[in-house]
Write an enzyme that holds these catalytic residues in place. Sequence first.
Site, PDB file in Angstrom:
ATOM      1  CE  LYS A  22      -2.856   0.642   3.646  1.00 29.51           C
ATOM      2  NZ  LYS A  22      -2.619   1.953   4.269  1.00 29.51           N
ATOM      3  CB  SER A  23       3.811   2.293   2.007  1.00 31.09           C
ATOM      4  OG  SER A  23       3.244   2.188   3.273  1.00 31.09           O
ATOM      5  NE  ARG A  27       6.218   6.509   0.784  1.00 29.69           N
ATOM      6  CZ  ARG A  27       5.349   6.275   1.776  1.00 29.69           C
ATOM      7  NH1 ARG A  27       4.245   5.592   1.564  1.00 29.69           N
ATOM      8  NH2 ARG A  27       5.582   6.750   2.992  1.00 29.69           N
ATOM      9  N   GLY A  95      -5.389   7.564   5.312  1.00 30.75           N
ATOM     10  CA  GLY A  95      -4.523   8.547   5.965  1.00 30.75           C
ATOM     11  C   GLY A  95      -3.284   8.835   5.137  1.00 30.75           C
ATOM     12  NE  ARG A 123      -5.743   7.830  10.932  1.00 28.05           N
ATOM     13  CZ  ARG A 123      -5.024   7.051  10.142  1.00 28.05           C
ATOM     14  NH1 ARG A 123      -5.563   6.535   9.060  1.00 28.05           N
ATOM     15  NH2 ARG A 123      -3.762   6.805  10.411  1.00 28.05           N
ATOM     16  CB  SER A 168       4.971  10.049  11.288  1.00 26.56           C
ATOM     17  OG  SER A 168       4.092  10.079  10.170  1.00 26.56           O
ATOM     18  CG  ASP A 320       0.434  -0.017   9.525  1.00 25.96           C
ATOM     19  OD1 ASP A 320       0.036   0.825  10.343  1.00 25.96           O
ATOM     20  OD2 ASP A 320       0.816   0.273   8.381  1.00 25.96           O
ATOM     21  CE  LYS A 347      -0.363   4.103  12.906  1.00 29.97           C
ATOM     22  NZ  LYS A 347       0.382   4.816  11.873  1.00 29.97           N
ATOM     23  NE  ARG A 351      -5.155  -0.215  13.032  1.00 32.09           N
ATOM     24  CZ  ARG A 351      -4.491  -0.041  11.903  1.00 32.09           C
ATOM     25  NH1 ARG A 351      -3.173   0.056  11.924  1.00 32.09           N
ATOM     26  NH2 ARG A 351      -5.139   0.041  10.757  1.00 32.09           N
TER      27      ARG A 351
HETATM   28  C1  S3P Z   1       2.530   4.753   6.206  1.00 40.32           C
HETATM   29  C2  S3P Z   1       3.110   5.075   7.392  1.00 40.32           C
HETATM   30  C3  S3P Z   1       2.570   4.649   8.689  1.00 40.32           C
HETATM   31  C4  S3P Z   1       1.598   3.490   8.543  1.00 40.32           C
HETATM   32  C5  S3P Z   1       0.620   3.698   7.423  1.00 40.32           C
HETATM   33  C6  S3P Z   1       1.350   3.877   6.104  1.00 40.32           C
HETATM   34  C7  S3P Z   1       3.138   5.277   4.959  1.00 40.32           C
HETATM   35  O1  S3P Z   1       1.875   5.730   9.266  1.00 40.32           O
HETATM   36  O2  S3P Z   1       0.892   3.287   9.750  1.00 40.32           O
HETATM   37  O3  S3P Z   1      -0.248   2.583   7.311  1.00 40.32           O
HETATM   38  O4  S3P Z   1       2.783   4.790   3.860  1.00 40.32           O
HETATM   39  O5  S3P Z   1       3.984   6.180   5.051  1.00 40.32           O
HETATM   40  P1  S3P Z   1       2.637   6.859  10.153  1.00 40.32           P
HETATM   41  O6  S3P Z   1       3.532   7.618   9.273  1.00 40.32           O
HETATM   42  O7  S3P Z   1       1.520   7.703  10.699  1.00 40.32           O
HETATM   43  O8  S3P Z   1       3.359   6.091  11.215  1.00 40.32           O
END
Ligand code: S3P
Length: 442
Positions: A22-23, A27, A95, A123, A168, A320, A347, A351
């Site tokens: 997902k991350s 991007r 988020g 959030r 973060s 996560d 989150k 959680r």
């Molecule tokens: C993410 C960073 C994390 C993670 C989120 C995805 C990202 O959040 O919990 O699911 O893609 O950079 P935080 O940056 O708030 O820790």
Amino acid sequence: MTMLNAAPAGALKGDARVPGDKSISHRALMLGGLALGETTVTGLLEGEDVMATAAAMRELGAIVERQADGSWRILGRGVGSLREPSSVLDLGNSGTSARLLSGILASHPLTAVVTGDASLCKRPMGRVIEPLRAMGGEFQTREGGRLPMTVIGSDALIPVEYTLPVPSAQVKSAILFAGLNTAGNTSVIETTPTRDHSERMLRAFGAELTVEPGDNGTRITLVGQAELKGCSVAVPADPSSAAFPLVAALLLPGSEVRLPNVGMNPQRIGLIEVLREMGGDITIENLRDAAGEPVADLLVRASKLQGICVPAERAASMIDEYPILAVAAAAAEGRTEMQGLGELRVKESDRLAVMARGLEACGVTTEEGEDWLTVVGTGGSVTGGALIEAELDHRIAMSFLVLGSISEKGVRIDDGSPIDTSFPGFVDLMNNLGARITTGAP
Ligand code: S3P
């Protein structure tokens, strides 16, 4: 609302092909949209969160298309050339979309309105707004820095040197992405390492970026007014999604499951390290590089797990994964103490509270503090039998379906629809391995 029921399952067997990270998918769409020329993405996660980013990038003028072979093609507009969206950007549950896009929007001369679902609108956005305001971006939010918000961006931001107050990757990435269209050098200092997908991908798109370790943390510096060039991105399977079949296979006696092509970024594999320390039989095979990210095939065999203390230093590398680790801990022998979990409270749901409450409802003893959770393992079977409210949180939903699979009485969740945000096909994938997850009441 889709009620799901996980009945007790037998051994899991087979290959689990988990969807894309997902991350990395978010991007790839964002940097592809900011680059000049064509970007091709294979293995993109086609979950709702990533599709929200795809829709937003289209609104901002990029061409984002799925090809017949399942790959994605993006034609970017160039850094600084995104256009003003003509409608509200609704980012659903995501988020990562909201925070990373904030940096992109703030650094373009446009006005944009950003919103999301009930979970996202609770959030905190202040963590990205504060540094982006220091750069000159303007934001109007609801009370407490919550969505919906209006961003009034500019192409004349001032570069900052910003020390992250919370570990973060989202905040780090928002600032670096704003730095792309900002004259001068933008630096982020992180005292705790977080996932570095943005840094790796910015370089792959041709940005100049340096990473220097120092006494006060790691300084990441991006040279502004960057020209990004479209490239090819190969998205690995998401280790955070792999975690669910992986833990289920460890806990169900006789299981043997192979998970091909899983992302092994060092800042994402804390769960695998912890589970191995607990006695989990996880073999890492064919460790290799895939377009700048390490990947491997995992072979998981059922194991007896021992409780463990997971110190705060580990939190960023498995942030996560605590909900599913708590499920593993419930079946382990002895107590598992998880520390440094403050971020879990902000989150997709709180959680920490939701896991503690749900585990208790399933007959597992827990102790909860402001930023810690202790689970008292049963050393084997877990009672189950509860109906869990998933609170619009995909990872809570999947964790309790795994718990139901290893329990005596099964577990129901009130709503499984949020699973599609990150893991479309989760129920079929688990059932193909041997789980017994069905729609509706048992
Ligand atoms: C993410 C960073 C994390 C993670 C989120 C995805 C990202 O959040 O919990 O699911 O893609 O950079 P935080 O940056 O708030 O820790």
